[in-house]
Design an enzyme around this catalytic site. Sequence first.
Site, PDB file in Angstrom:
ATOM      1  N   GLY A  11       0.831  -1.205   0.000  1.00  0.00           N
ATOM      2  CA  GLY A  11       0.000   0.000   0.000  1.00  0.00           C
ATOM      3  C   GLY A  11       0.864   1.254   0.000  1.00  0.00           C
ATOM      4  O   GLY A  11       1.879   1.311   0.688  1.00  0.00           O
ATOM      5  N   VAL A  23      16.940   8.745  -1.113  1.00  0.00           N
ATOM      6  CA  VAL A  23      17.776   7.625  -1.590  1.00  0.00           C
ATOM      7  C   VAL A  23      18.504   8.050  -2.867  1.00  0.00           C
ATOM      8  O   VAL A  23      19.727   7.886  -2.985  1.00  0.00           O
ATOM      9  CB  VAL A  23      16.909   6.361  -1.861  1.00  0.00           C
ATOM     10  N   ARG A  72       1.062  -5.067  -5.185  1.00  0.00           N
ATOM     11  CA  ARG A  72       1.323  -6.282  -4.409  1.00  0.00           C
ATOM     12  C   ARG A  72       1.531  -7.376  -5.452  1.00  0.00           C
ATOM     13  O   ARG A  72       0.675  -7.584  -6.300  1.00  0.00           O
ATOM     14  CB  ARG A  72       0.128  -6.578  -3.485  1.00  0.00           C
ATOM     15  N   GLY A 102       5.758  -2.210   3.553  1.00  0.00           N
ATOM     16  CA  GLY A 102       5.361  -2.778   4.838  1.00  0.00           C
ATOM     17  C   GLY A 102       5.892  -4.189   5.046  1.00  0.00           C
ATOM     18  O   GLY A 102       6.864  -4.589   4.383  1.00  0.00           O
ATOM     19  N   ASP A 103       5.242  -4.965   5.902  1.00  0.00           N
ATOM     20  CA  ASP A 103       5.812  -6.267   6.291  1.00  0.00           C
ATOM     21  C   ASP A 103       5.946  -7.241   5.110  1.00  0.00           C
ATOM     22  O   ASP A 103       6.947  -7.948   4.995  1.00  0.00           O
ATOM     23  CB  ASP A 103       5.054  -6.888   7.468  1.00  0.00           C
ATOM     24  N   GLY A 104       4.954  -7.258   4.206  1.00  0.00           N
ATOM     25  CA  GLY A 104       5.051  -8.141   3.031  1.00  0.00           C
ATOM     26  C   GLY A 104       6.247  -7.764   2.166  1.00  0.00           C
ATOM     27  O   GLY A 104       6.977  -8.633   1.687  1.00  0.00           O
ATOM     28  N   THR A 125       4.430   2.450   5.518  1.00  0.00           N
ATOM     29  CA  THR A 125       3.040   1.983   5.597  1.00  0.00           C
ATOM     30  C   THR A 125       2.287   2.878   6.580  1.00  0.00           C
ATOM     31  O   THR A 125       2.856   3.262   7.610  1.00  0.00           O
ATOM     32  CB  THR A 125       2.929   0.510   6.062  1.00  0.00           C
ATOM     33  N   ASP A 127       0.036   1.918   8.441  1.00  0.00           N
ATOM     34  CA  ASP A 127      -0.489   1.103   9.549  1.00  0.00           C
ATOM     35  C   ASP A 127       0.338   1.161  10.838  1.00  0.00           C
ATOM     36  O   ASP A 127      -0.169   0.856  11.908  1.00  0.00           O
ATOM     37  CB  ASP A 127      -0.595  -0.365   9.115  1.00  0.00           C
ATOM     38  N   ASP A 129       2.485  -0.911  11.807  1.00  0.00           N
ATOM     39  CA  ASP A 129       2.333  -2.254  12.371  1.00  0.00           C
ATOM     40  C   ASP A 129       3.628  -3.057  12.377  1.00  0.00           C
ATOM     41  O   ASP A 129       3.597  -4.283  12.451  1.00  0.00           O
ATOM     42  CB  ASP A 129       1.244  -3.017  11.597  1.00  0.00           C
ATOM     43  N   GLY A 170      -5.764   0.222   9.106  1.00  0.00           N
ATOM     44  CA  GLY A 170      -4.743  -0.305  10.010  1.00  0.00           C
ATOM     45  C   GLY A 170      -4.560  -1.805   9.919  1.00  0.00           C
ATOM     46  O   GLY A 170      -3.780  -2.390  10.665  1.00  0.00           O
ATOM     47  N   ARG A 171      -5.346  -2.446   9.059  1.00  0.00           N
ATOM     48  CA  ARG A 171      -5.346  -3.919   8.966  1.00  0.00           C
ATOM     49  C   ARG A 171      -5.551  -4.532  10.344  1.00  0.00           C
ATOM     50  O   ARG A 171      -6.551  -4.252  10.980  1.00  0.00           O
ATOM     51  CB  ARG A 171      -4.048  -4.417   8.316  1.00  0.00           C
ATOM     52  N   GLY A 185      -9.715  13.392  20.496  1.00  0.00           N
ATOM     53  CA  GLY A 185     -10.648  13.397  21.633  1.00  0.00           C
ATOM     54  C   GLY A 185     -11.828  12.461  21.465  1.00  0.00           C
ATOM     55  O   GLY A 185     -12.941  12.756  21.933  1.00  0.00           O
ATOM     56  N   GLU A 222     -10.343  -1.017  11.497  1.00  0.00           N
ATOM     57  CA  GLU A 222     -10.969  -1.955  10.544  1.00  0.00           C
ATOM     58  C   GLU A 222     -10.799  -3.422  10.949  1.00  0.00           C
ATOM     59  O   GLU A 222     -11.657  -4.248  10.648  1.00  0.00           O
ATOM     60  CB  GLU A 222     -10.436  -1.733   9.128  1.00  0.00           C
TER      61      GLU A 222
HETATM   62  O1  F6P Z   1      -1.554  -1.463   4.585  1.00  0.00           O
HETATM   63  C1  F6P Z   1      -2.156  -0.259   4.261  1.00  0.00           C
HETATM   64  C2  F6P Z   1      -3.647  -0.432   4.087  1.00  0.00           C
HETATM   65  O2  F6P Z   1      -4.214   0.815   3.754  1.00  0.00           O
HETATM   66  C3  F6P Z   1      -4.380  -1.054   5.263  1.00  0.00           C
HETATM   67  O3  F6P Z   1      -4.629  -0.128   6.298  1.00  0.00           O
HETATM   68  C4  F6P Z   1      -5.627  -1.590   4.611  1.00  0.00           C
HETATM   69  O4  F6P Z   1      -6.135  -2.684   5.326  1.00  0.00           O
HETATM   70  C5  F6P Z   1      -5.119  -2.023   3.254  1.00  0.00           C
HETATM   71  O5  F6P Z   1      -3.907  -1.324   3.010  1.00  0.00           O
HETATM   72  C6  F6P Z   1      -6.083  -1.740   2.124  1.00  0.00           C
HETATM   73  O6  F6P Z   1      -5.544  -2.261   0.966  1.00  0.00           O
HETATM   74  P1  F6P Z   1      -6.113  -1.962  -0.496  1.00  0.00           P
HETATM   75  O7  F6P Z   1      -5.689  -0.579  -0.862  1.00  0.00           O
HETATM   76  O8  F6P Z   1      -5.501  -2.998  -1.334  1.00  0.00           O
HETATM   77  O9  F6P Z   1      -7.600  -2.031  -0.398  1.00  0.00           O
END
Ligand code: F6P
Length: 319
Positions: A11, A23, A72, A102-104, A125, A127, A129, A170-171, A185, A222
């Site tokens: 993402g 870079v 991806r 991100g992690d992937g 990312t 997230d 995470d 946020g997955r 708040g 989410e």
């Molecule tokens: O990892 C970033 C993110 O925006 C997550 O928060 C969300 O779950 C996911 O990607 C949504 O992915 P896509 O854009 O493929 O719907």
Amino acid sequence: MKRIGILTSGGDAPGMNAAIRAVVRTAVYHGYEVMGIERGYCGILEDWMTPMNSRSVSEILQKGGTILKTARCDAFNSKEGIQKAVEVIQKREIDAIVVIGGDGSFRGAEDLHKAGIPTIAIPGTIDNDLGYTDLTIGFDTAITTVMESVSKLRDTSSSHERMFVVEVMGRNCGDIALFAGVISGAEEVIVPEIPFSLPEIAHRVKRGMSGGKSHYIILVAEGATDPYIFTKELEELTQIHTRLAVIGHLQRGGSPTATDRLLATQMGARAVDELCKGRSGVAIGLQGHTLTAKSISEALAVRDTLNMELYRLAEILAR
Ligand code: F6P
């Protein structure tokens, strides 16, 4: 080392462009050539590459998204995929790869490293995470977007004395909901890491509204629950008019905040510095105010946990 390849994967996140710029310009400063790889790991397999120089990254510092595009890429996640990637990288005479994602994307970077390609990973990312780093590029902009959205929703929530459920991204990680909840708040923060009880929330809503609150904002991550069912059931239990707002991909766009630009710039430059030192399989991170460079496998092994101190503070301040 003569030529560095750079790609963004997974993402998109605000600040990725700032990292690309850092870079490219740091690499040029050290006398290296840079190859921009488009659409993540797919760009290696498909040989979608363009040479980059300092001018290629002019006027992108303030732009959201990623000029290199992102994707991806399932085809990369196999032995054959990695083998093909190594062949293309060698054919293109690329000596090292910088991955922003991100992690992937980190797992892909680790695979390349194990296949003998010097690789550095930068966390990009929204997230937040990745447990090994305090911040990922894009998170600060995302929570700022949520904060601004909640301010607007609060106006209408107060005017109608309604409740708002706001779903955020946020997955499986509750950081966007928690941090954005604190800075905007919100009365409740629902995160995947902590179980919740709907009747207890309903009780607090009724107590708050009858105690003088004219609005009630609930941020739902989410990964925590279905926001449509949650909203419907809460409205039934409380008998208070409730609306659901799904912010969605708005959280992924926009000009990066100062924090994200600075973080991305420092991490991008550090990634090239690590390559100059001959390192590979390294993940750039942030601990406190200090950049870190630990192995990707070590970084991925750190479990991401919710900041419980901040969670308790959110509860206290919401009363
Ligand atoms: O990892 C970033 C993110 O925006 C997550 O928060 C969300 O779950 C996911 O990607 C949504 O992915 P896509 O854009 O493929 O719907």
